[in-house]
Design a protein around this motif. Sequence first.
Motif, PDB file in Angstrom:
ATOM      1  N   GLU A 162       0.830  -1.212   0.000  1.00 61.76           N
ATOM      2  CA  GLU A 162       0.000   0.000   0.000  1.00 61.76           C
ATOM      3  C   GLU A 162       0.863   1.260   0.000  1.00 61.76           C
ATOM      4  OE1 GLU A 162      -3.140   2.595   0.004  1.00 61.76           O
ATOM      5  OE2 GLU A 162      -3.119   0.439  -0.421  1.00 61.76           O
ATOM      6  N   VAL A 163       1.956   1.229   0.739  1.00 59.86           N
ATOM      7  CA  VAL A 163       2.876   2.381   0.743  1.00 59.86           C
ATOM      8  C   VAL A 163       3.438   2.605  -0.655  1.00 59.86           C
ATOM      9  CG1 VAL A 163       5.089   3.227   1.601  1.00 59.86           C
ATOM     10  CG2 VAL A 163       3.465   2.143   3.176  1.00 59.86           C
ATOM     11  N   PHE A 164       3.826   1.538  -1.331  1.00 62.49           N
ATOM     12  CA  PHE A 164       4.475   1.691  -2.630  1.00 62.49           C
ATOM     13  C   PHE A 164       3.486   1.955  -3.766  1.00 62.49           C
ATOM     14  CE2 PHE A 164       8.101  -0.076  -0.394  1.00 62.49           C
ATOM     15  CZ  PHE A 164       9.146   0.657  -0.945  1.00 62.49           C
ATOM     16  N   THR A 165       2.201   1.879  -3.505  1.00 65.63           N
ATOM     17  CA  THR A 165       1.252   2.335  -4.525  1.00 65.63           C
ATOM     18  C   THR A 165       1.387   3.836  -4.748  1.00 65.63           C
ATOM     19  OG1 THR A 165      -0.516   2.658  -2.892  1.00 65.63           O
ATOM     20  CG2 THR A 165      -0.418   0.512  -4.006  1.00 65.63           C
ATOM     21  N   ARG A 166       1.949   4.530  -3.769  1.00 65.51           N
ATOM     22  CA  ARG A 166       2.155   5.987  -3.895  1.00 65.51           C
ATOM     23  C   ARG A 166       3.556   6.330  -4.393  1.00 65.51           C
ATOM     24  NH1 ARG A 166      -1.091   5.266   0.654  1.00 65.51           N
ATOM     25  NH2 ARG A 166       0.629   5.160   2.122  1.00 65.51           N
ATOM     26  N   PHE A 167       4.293   5.320  -4.793  1.00 64.51           N
ATOM     27  CA  PHE A 167       5.656   5.545  -5.286  1.00 64.51           C
ATOM     28  C   PHE A 167       5.702   6.492  -6.496  1.00 64.51           C
ATOM     29  CE2 PHE A 167       9.579   4.184  -7.530  1.00 64.51           C
ATOM     30  CZ  PHE A 167      10.503   4.407  -6.522  1.00 64.51           C
ATOM     31  N   PRO A 168       4.801   6.369  -7.487  1.00 66.88           N
ATOM     32  CA  PRO A 168       4.830   7.321  -8.611  1.00 66.88           C
ATOM     33  C   PRO A 168       4.622   8.762  -8.158  1.00 66.88           C
ATOM     34  CG  PRO A 168       3.536   5.401  -9.194  1.00 66.88           C
ATOM     35  CD  PRO A 168       3.818   5.298  -7.722  1.00 66.88           C
ATOM     36  N   SER A 169       3.764   8.969  -7.162  1.00 61.87           N
ATOM     37  CA  SER A 169       3.553  10.324  -6.645  1.00 61.87           C
ATOM     38  C   SER A 169       4.808  10.839  -5.947  1.00 61.87           C
ATOM     39  CB  SER A 169       2.369  10.319  -5.676  1.00 61.87           C
ATOM     40  OG  SER A 169       2.138  11.598  -5.155  1.00 61.87           O
ATOM     41  N   PHE A 170       5.486   9.946  -5.240  1.00 64.01           N
ATOM     42  CA  PHE A 170       6.748  10.291  -4.576  1.00 64.01           C
ATOM     43  C   PHE A 170       7.788  10.744  -5.609  1.00 64.01           C
ATOM     44  CE2 PHE A 170      10.930   8.316  -3.589  1.00 64.01           C
ATOM     45  CZ  PHE A 170      11.335   9.120  -2.540  1.00 64.01           C
ATOM     46  N   LEU A 171       7.917   9.980  -6.689  1.00 66.69           N
ATOM     47  CA  LEU A 171       8.860  10.336  -7.744  1.00 66.69           C
ATOM     48  C   LEU A 171       8.484  11.656  -8.413  1.00 66.69           C
ATOM     49  CD1 LEU A 171       9.594   6.972  -9.606  1.00 66.69           C
ATOM     50  CD2 LEU A 171      11.095   8.216  -8.046  1.00 66.69           C
ATOM     51  N   GLN A 172       7.182  11.828  -8.654  1.00 67.68           N
ATOM     52  CA  GLN A 172       6.738  13.048  -9.323  1.00 67.68           C
ATOM     53  C   GLN A 172       7.037  14.273  -8.489  1.00 67.68           C
ATOM     54  OE1 GLN A 172       5.327  12.952 -12.531  1.00 67.68           O
ATOM     55  NE2 GLN A 172       5.854  15.128 -12.356  1.00 67.68           N
ATOM     56  N   THR A 173       6.878  14.162  -7.186  1.00 75.08           N
ATOM     57  CA  THR A 173       7.190  15.279  -6.293  1.00 75.08           C
ATOM     58  C   THR A 173       8.659  15.665  -6.401  1.00 75.08           C
ATOM     59  OG1 THR A 173       5.459  14.619  -4.736  1.00 75.08           O
ATOM     60  CG2 THR A 173       7.195  16.056  -3.892  1.00 75.08           C
ATOM     61  N   LEU A 174       9.553  14.672  -6.413  1.00 75.29           N
ATOM     62  CA  LEU A 174      10.977  14.967  -6.530  1.00 75.29           C
ATOM     63  C   LEU A 174      11.325  15.521  -7.909  1.00 75.29           C
ATOM     64  CD1 LEU A 174      12.497  11.826  -4.744  1.00 75.29           C
ATOM     65  CD2 LEU A 174      12.261  14.147  -3.834  1.00 75.29           C
ATOM     66  N   GLN A 175      10.673  14.999  -8.930  1.00 72.42           N
ATOM     67  CA  GLN A 175      10.957  15.474 -10.284  1.00 72.42           C
ATOM     68  C   GLN A 175      10.472  16.894 -10.517  1.00 72.42           C
ATOM     69  OE1 GLN A 175       9.099  12.330 -12.474  1.00 72.42           O
ATOM     70  NE2 GLN A 175      10.836  10.921 -12.258  1.00 72.42           N
ATOM     71  N   ASN A 176       9.465  17.308  -9.758  1.00 72.63           N
ATOM     72  CA  ASN A 176       8.948  18.667  -9.888  1.00 72.63           C
ATOM     73  C   ASN A 176       9.720  19.672  -9.042  1.00 72.63           C
ATOM     74  OD1 ASN A 176       6.962  17.777 -11.624  1.00 72.63           O
ATOM     75  ND2 ASN A 176       5.382  17.624 -10.044  1.00 72.63           N
ATOM     76  N   SER A 177      10.672  19.180  -8.277  1.00 71.76           N
ATOM     77  CA  SER A 177      11.432  20.069  -7.409  1.00 71.76           C
ATOM     78  C   SER A 177      12.287  21.036  -8.228  1.00 71.76           C
ATOM     79  CB  SER A 177      12.334  19.253  -6.481  1.00 71.76           C
ATOM     80  OG  SER A 177      13.205  20.095  -5.756  1.00 71.76           O
ATOM     81  N   THR A 178      12.299  22.261  -7.802  1.00 69.85           N
ATOM     82  CA  THR A 178      13.138  23.277  -8.454  1.00 69.85           C
ATOM     83  C   THR A 178      14.368  23.612  -7.605  1.00 69.85           C
ATOM     84  OG1 THR A 178      11.823  25.052  -7.430  1.00 69.85           O
ATOM     85  CG2 THR A 178      11.152  24.290  -9.627  1.00 69.85           C
ATOM     86  N   LYS A 179      14.560  22.856  -6.547  1.00 71.05           N
ATOM     87  CA  LYS A 179      15.678  23.110  -5.647  1.00 71.05           C
ATOM     88  C   LYS A 179      16.925  22.393  -6.173  1.00 71.05           C
ATOM     89  CE  LYS A 179      12.894  25.246  -2.862  1.00 71.05           C
ATOM     90  NZ  LYS A 179      12.943  26.723  -2.746  1.00 71.05           N
ATOM     91  N   PRO A 180      17.984  23.138  -6.407  1.00 74.40           N
ATOM     92  CA  PRO A 180      19.193  22.507  -6.948  1.00 74.40           C
ATOM     93  C   PRO A 180      19.816  21.472  -6.015  1.00 74.40           C
ATOM     94  CG  PRO A 180      19.634  24.771  -6.264  1.00 74.40           C
ATOM     95  CD  PRO A 180      18.164  24.592  -6.186  1.00 74.40           C
ATOM     96  N   ASN A 181      19.584  21.604  -4.714  1.00 80.11           N
ATOM     97  CA  ASN A 181      20.151  20.648  -3.763  1.00 80.11           C
ATOM     98  C   ASN A 181      19.326  19.368  -3.651  1.00 80.11           C
ATOM     99  OD1 ASN A 181      22.286  22.328  -3.142  1.00 80.11           O
ATOM    100  ND2 ASN A 181      21.210  23.309  -1.440  1.00 80.11           N
ATOM    101  N   VAL A 182      18.177  19.336  -4.325  1.00 78.94           N
ATOM    102  CA  VAL A 182      17.334  18.134  -4.327  1.00 78.94           C
ATOM    103  C   VAL A 182      17.089  17.754  -5.790  1.00 78.94           C
ATOM    104  CG1 VAL A 182      15.214  17.052  -3.479  1.00 78.94           C
ATOM    105  CG2 VAL A 182      16.221  18.969  -2.226  1.00 78.94           C
ATOM    106  N   PRO A 183      18.073  17.129  -6.433  1.00 76.57           N
ATOM    107  CA  PRO A 183      17.927  16.802  -7.851  1.00 76.57           C
ATOM    108  C   PRO A 183      16.885  15.719  -8.088  1.00 76.57           C
ATOM    109  CG  PRO A 183      19.927  15.816  -6.977  1.00 76.57           C
ATOM    110  CD  PRO A 183      19.375  16.687  -5.891  1.00 76.57           C
TER     111      PRO A 183
END
Length: 221
Positions: A78-99
Motif C-alpha cells: 500500500e505504501v508503494f502504490t504511492r511511489f509514482p507520486s513520490f517520484l513526481q514530487t521529486l521530479q517537480n522540485s526546483t531546488k538545486p540541492n534536491v535533484p
Amino acid sequence: MQGHVRRRHGNQANQVLPDQPLEVNQFYDPTPTGSPFPKWSHPYSSTFLESFHTQRTLLQEEIYTVAEVFPLLAEIAEVFTRFPSFLQTLQNSTKPNVPAPMVEKEEDLQVLVGACLRLMYDDVRPEDYVPQYAGGRSRVDFLLPTVGIVVETKITRESLTDRKVGEELTIDWSRYAKHPDCRGILALVYDPGRYLINPVGLESDLTQNQGNPATRVLVIR
C-alpha cells in the motif's frame, strides 16, 4: 509382523506408523465369551491419536504464520502504490540541492526502494545472501528480518514483459524460499514504460496468501 512406515514431525524423533492400520489382532477372540485382547493390532488411541494431534498443531502453526505475514505484505504494498507520486514530487522540485532522480536501471530503483523501506523499518538489509541453491548462491534485494519479508525489485523493458517477468519471479522465489528468515515475498515491478500488457493479471496470478512463503506482486507505473 506387518511393515511400518516412518513419519517425521519437525524436530521430533521418528514415529512409526503401521501401513496396515485395520489389521486385526491375532489374539483377539470374537466369541461371545469375550477376549482380554483388543480387536485391533493398532488401537487409535495409542497408535494414531498423538500423531494426528501433532499434524494438526503443525498445520495450525503454518496457517497462522502465513496469515500473520500476508497483512504485512499488503501494508508495505500500500505504501508503494504511492511511489509514482513520490517520484513526481521529486521530479517537480526546483531546488538545486534536491535533484530529480533518474530511474533507468534496477540499481537506481533499488536505491529509492531501500530509502523508502527505511522509513518503515529500522533493520533493512540489502543484498542478503540465500543459502547455497543448485550449486550457487543468490541474493535477495532486501530482507526485513524483524518481520521475515523479502522485497524484490524489477524494472520492465522491451525484452522484459508479462511472461518474462512472471518466469523470473517464479525462479527467484524458489531460491528465496530457502532463506531461513523468509516468510513472505513482496515483488515491486516498476513499469514506467508500460511494457506490461496485463499488469492486473500478473499481480493476481502471482499473489498467494496461502503459500509458504506468502507472496504479493505490485505493479507500479
